[in-house]
Scaffold this active site. Structure first.
Site, mmCIF file in Angstrom:
data_model
loop_
_atom_site.group_PDB
_atom_site.id
_atom_site.type_symbol
_atom_site.label_atom_id
_atom_site.label_comp_id
_atom_site.label_asym_id
_atom_site.label_seq_id
_atom_site.Cartn_x
_atom_site.Cartn_y
_atom_site.Cartn_z
ATOM 1 N N TRP A 9 -23.377 -15.209 -11.272
ATOM 2 C CA TRP A 9 -22.729 -15.702 -12.508
ATOM 3 C C TRP A 9 -21.807 -14.677 -13.157
ATOM 4 O O TRP A 9 -21.137 -14.970 -14.141
ATOM 5 C CB TRP A 9 -23.804 -16.137 -13.526
ATOM 6 N N LYS A 10 -21.817 -13.464 -12.646
ATOM 7 C CA LYS A 10 -20.968 -12.382 -13.186
ATOM 8 C C LYS A 10 -21.140 -12.278 -14.701
ATOM 9 O O LYS A 10 -22.225 -12.528 -15.213
ATOM 10 C CB LYS A 10 -19.509 -12.602 -12.772
ATOM 11 N N HIS A 94 -21.459 -4.661 -5.255
ATOM 12 C CA HIS A 94 -20.446 -5.719 -5.326
ATOM 13 C C HIS A 94 -19.069 -5.061 -5.485
ATOM 14 O O HIS A 94 -18.941 -4.027 -6.149
ATOM 15 C CB HIS A 94 -20.737 -6.649 -6.519
ATOM 16 N N GLU A 167 -18.029 -9.768 1.954
ATOM 17 C CA GLU A 167 -17.136 -10.356 0.957
ATOM 18 C C GLU A 167 -15.781 -9.652 0.998
ATOM 19 O O GLU A 167 -15.602 -8.606 0.343
ATOM 20 C CB GLU A 167 -17.724 -10.185 -0.451
ATOM 21 N N GLY A 180 -10.765 -22.226 -6.766
ATOM 22 C CA GLY A 180 -9.819 -22.372 -5.666
ATOM 23 C C GLY A 180 -8.587 -21.495 -5.774
ATOM 24 O O GLY A 180 -7.714 -21.573 -4.947
ATOM 25 N N SER A 220 -14.595 -17.194 -2.696
ATOM 26 C CA SER A 220 -14.031 -18.533 -2.943
ATOM 27 C C SER A 220 -14.769 -19.648 -2.200
ATOM 28 O O SER A 220 -14.140 -20.617 -1.754
ATOM 29 C CB SER A 220 -12.542 -18.563 -2.589
ATOM 30 N N GLY A 241 -19.477 -17.233 -6.385
ATOM 31 C CA GLY A 241 -19.214 -16.762 -7.750
ATOM 32 C C GLY A 241 -18.817 -17.936 -8.636
ATOM 33 O O GLY A 241 -19.670 -18.677 -9.141
HETATM 34 P P1 PGA Z 1 -16.024 -16.194 -5.943
HETATM 35 O O1 PGA Z 1 -16.887 -14.847 -6.112
HETATM 36 O O2 PGA Z 1 -16.901 -17.217 -5.301
HETATM 37 O O3 PGA Z 1 -15.620 -16.555 -7.343
HETATM 38 O O4 PGA Z 1 -14.849 -15.845 -5.086
HETATM 39 C C1 PGA Z 1 -17.729 -14.404 -5.093
HETATM 40 C C2 PGA Z 1 -18.322 -13.082 -5.475
HETATM 41 O O5 PGA Z 1 -17.652 -12.282 -6.140
HETATM 42 O O6 PGA Z 1 -19.486 -12.799 -5.130
#
Ligand code: PGA
Length: 256
Positions: A9-10, A94, A167, A180, A220, A241
């Site tokens: 969820w950042k 991360h 990632e 997206g 993404s 994310g």
């Molecule tokens: P995102 O992020 O799905 O928004 O690209 C993935 C992540 O940073 O773990």
């Protein structure tokens, strides 16, 4: 092996958002058999853990980061000892921590060892910064170097307790805007890189051990493209994310 669906969820959600999101996910994943983990901001871990405890659910909880020391004069930091008992997983290294907060492979390695020492399952993130059209060069450079340095001194017994998240930094969505906007890597590209990472792990440990290490993809991922990854050999799940903040979207991903 169960597929892993992890939602990072950042630095998003209010407590009210986090509560609704958690309850919706709990209700939406009743009949699925994947390993679903959410990673809310630190301050919501206690209330979210209380919600999870109240329900018979498979939903698991993790932290987005931790410091490597057990305790001490480290203003603002959270230790593995504090997380133990509250959650089972922790994201380590991360790319947003590596590039915004200058975390080095040495610190990542130290964090990994301490997470393991406290019985937490680390999700180690590695990935190259720039997109390349040549798959071989991806594995020859940054990503292999991150992997080797991050795992220094980690035993064969412990490596299978770590989940590796590949990632590519260029594939991660921008934190603003609709889902997206990121440039997701193709399933084919991810499969090749993960295959090479596993080969490298085979050299560091053994081929047998490498087969048992769980490697997931992040960047993404959304309901519309998740099958592109999870149906491929060697890709053990996804780290999501942006799309993990929308309950229907995240549940669709889990159901895929
Ligand atoms: P995102 O992020 O799905 O928004 O690209 C993935 C992540 O940073 O773990």
């Amino acid at each position: 092996m169960k597929k892993i669906i992890a939602g990072n969820w950042k630095m998003f959600t209010t407590l009210a958002d986090a509560t609704v999101l958690t309850e919706s996910i709990i209700n939406g994943i009743n009949d699925i058999d994947s390993e679903v983990i959410i990673f809310p901001p630190f301050v919501w871990l206690v209330p979210i853990s209380d919600i999870i405890k109240k329900h018979p659910t498979r939903l698991k909880l993790g932290a987005q980061n931790m410091f490597s020391k057990e305790s001490g004069a480290f203003t603002g930091e959270i230790s593995p000892k504090m997380l133990k008992g509250l959650c089972n997983y922790v994201i380590i290294g991360h790319s947003e921590r590596r590039y915004n907060f200058h975390e080095t492979d040495t610190l990542v390695n130290d964090k990994l060892k301490n997470a393991l020492a406290f019985g937490l399952t680390p999700i180690l993130c590695i990935g190259e910064q720039k997109k390349t059209t040549n798959n071989e060069s991806v594995t020859e450079r940054e990503v292999i170097s991150h992997l080797t340095k991050s795992l220094e001194g980690i035993s064969a017994e412990n490596i299978t307790k770590i989940i590796i998240a590949y990632e590519p930094v260029w594939a991660i969505s921008k934190p603003v805007g609709p889902i997206g906007v990121g440039d997701a890597a193709t399933g084919e590209y991810v499969e090749i890189v993960i295959n090479d990472l596993r080969k490298h792990l085979g050299k560091l440990y053994s081929e047998e051990t490498a087969k048992n290490i769980r490697i997931i993809y992040g960047g993404s991922v959304k309901a519309a493209n998740v099958k592109e990854y999870i149906t491929r050999k060697g890709i053990d799940g996804v780290l999501v994310g942006t799309a993990s903040l929308k309950p229907e979207e995240f549940i669709k991903i889990c159901k895929s």
